[in-house]
Design a protein around this motif. Structure first.
Motif, PDB file in Angstrom:
ATOM      1  N   ALA A  50       0.993  -1.385   0.039  1.00 24.03           N
ATOM      2  CA  ALA A  50      -0.240   0.010   0.346  1.00 24.03           C
ATOM      3  C   ALA A  50       0.802   1.272   0.600  1.00 24.03           C
ATOM      4  O   ALA A  50       0.468   1.969  -0.432  1.00 24.03           O
ATOM      5  N   THR A  51       1.699   1.730   0.378  1.00 22.37           N
ATOM      6  CA  THR A  51       2.820   2.523   0.783  1.00 22.37           C
ATOM      7  C   THR A  51       3.549   2.309  -0.761  1.00 22.37           C
ATOM      8  O   THR A  51       3.873   3.249  -1.397  1.00 22.37           O
ATOM      9  N   LEU A  63       0.448  -7.338   7.440  1.00 22.88           N
ATOM     10  CA  LEU A  63      -1.473  -7.169   6.725  1.00 22.88           C
ATOM     11  C   LEU A  63      -1.789  -6.673   7.757  1.00 22.88           C
ATOM     12  O   LEU A  63      -2.168  -6.519   9.669  1.00 22.88           O
ATOM     13  N   SER A  64      -2.466  -4.747   7.793  1.00 22.24           N
ATOM     14  CA  SER A  64      -2.721  -3.545   9.017  1.00 22.24           C
ATOM     15  C   SER A  64      -3.525  -3.044   8.479  1.00 22.24           C
ATOM     16  O   SER A  64      -3.679  -2.246   6.906  1.00 22.24           O
ATOM     17  N   ASN A  65      -4.791  -2.517   8.889  1.00 23.98           N
ATOM     18  CA  ASN A  65      -5.880  -1.549   8.282  1.00 23.98           C
ATOM     19  C   ASN A  65      -6.567  -2.026   7.240  1.00 23.98           C
ATOM     20  O   ASN A  65      -6.866  -1.417   7.044  1.00 23.98           O
ATOM     21  N   GLY A  66      -6.518  -3.355   7.007  1.00 22.78           N
ATOM     22  CA  GLY A  66      -7.414  -3.881   5.545  1.00 22.78           C
ATOM     23  C   GLY A  66      -5.947  -3.742   4.367  1.00 22.78           C
ATOM     24  O   GLY A  66      -6.231  -4.576   3.142  1.00 22.78           O
ATOM     25  N   TYR A  69       1.330  -4.643   3.441  1.00 26.38           N
ATOM     26  CA  TYR A  69       2.544  -3.924   3.171  1.00 26.38           C
ATOM     27  C   TYR A  69       3.881  -3.917   2.904  1.00 26.38           C
ATOM     28  O   TYR A  69       3.376  -6.204   3.625  1.00 26.38           O
ATOM     29  N   CYS A  70       4.713  -4.408   2.013  1.00 25.58           N
ATOM     30  CA  CYS A  70       6.163  -5.153   2.009  1.00 25.58           C
ATOM     31  C   CYS A  70       6.583  -5.422   2.905  1.00 25.58           C
ATOM     32  O   CYS A  70       7.264  -6.801   3.374  1.00 25.58           O
ATOM     33  N   LYS A  76       5.303   1.623   8.432  1.00 26.60           N
ATOM     34  CA  LYS A  76       5.491   2.776   9.643  1.00 26.60           C
ATOM     35  C   LYS A  76       4.819   4.151   9.082  1.00 26.60           C
ATOM     36  O   LYS A  76       4.664   5.409   9.285  1.00 26.60           O
ATOM     37  N   LYS A  77       5.374   4.243   7.867  1.00 29.31           N
ATOM     38  CA  LYS A  77       5.489   5.117   6.486  1.00 29.31           C
ATOM     39  C   LYS A  77       3.509   5.330   6.071  1.00 29.31           C
ATOM     40  O   LYS A  77       3.620   6.456   6.576  1.00 29.31           O
TER      41      LYS A  77
END
Ligand SMILES: [Zn+2]
Length: 79
Positions: A50-51, A63-66, A69-70, A76-77
């Protein structure tokens, strides 16, 4: 009489041999199809970070908040 039986046996053996010869070729063609399906499944298992937009495997992604992230840095970003 014995010669007839031998001839029939030879024909049966020839037909059986032909079937035996064609069977591995059919098995090879059917083996190729399941091989392609797992690769398609592997593509489905990939998800975009997502970033940074890098594609990572769902298993390795965080997986964080659906959202996936790699790495923890990208997580954190995002937060
Ligand atoms: Zn990332």
């Amino acid at each position: 009489m014995i010669l007839k039986i031998l001839l029939i046996a030879a024909v049966i053996a020839a037909v059986y041999f032909m079937f035996f010869k064609t069977k591995p070729a059919v098995q090879k063609s059917t083996k190729k199809e399941p091989k392609r399906k797992p690769t398609a499944a592997d593509v489905n298992d990939m998800t975009e970070c997502a970033t940074c937009g890098v594609y990572v495997e769902v298993k390795e992604a965080i997986l964080s908040n659906g959202k996936y992230y790699c790495s923890r840095e990208c997580l954190k970003k995002a937060n």
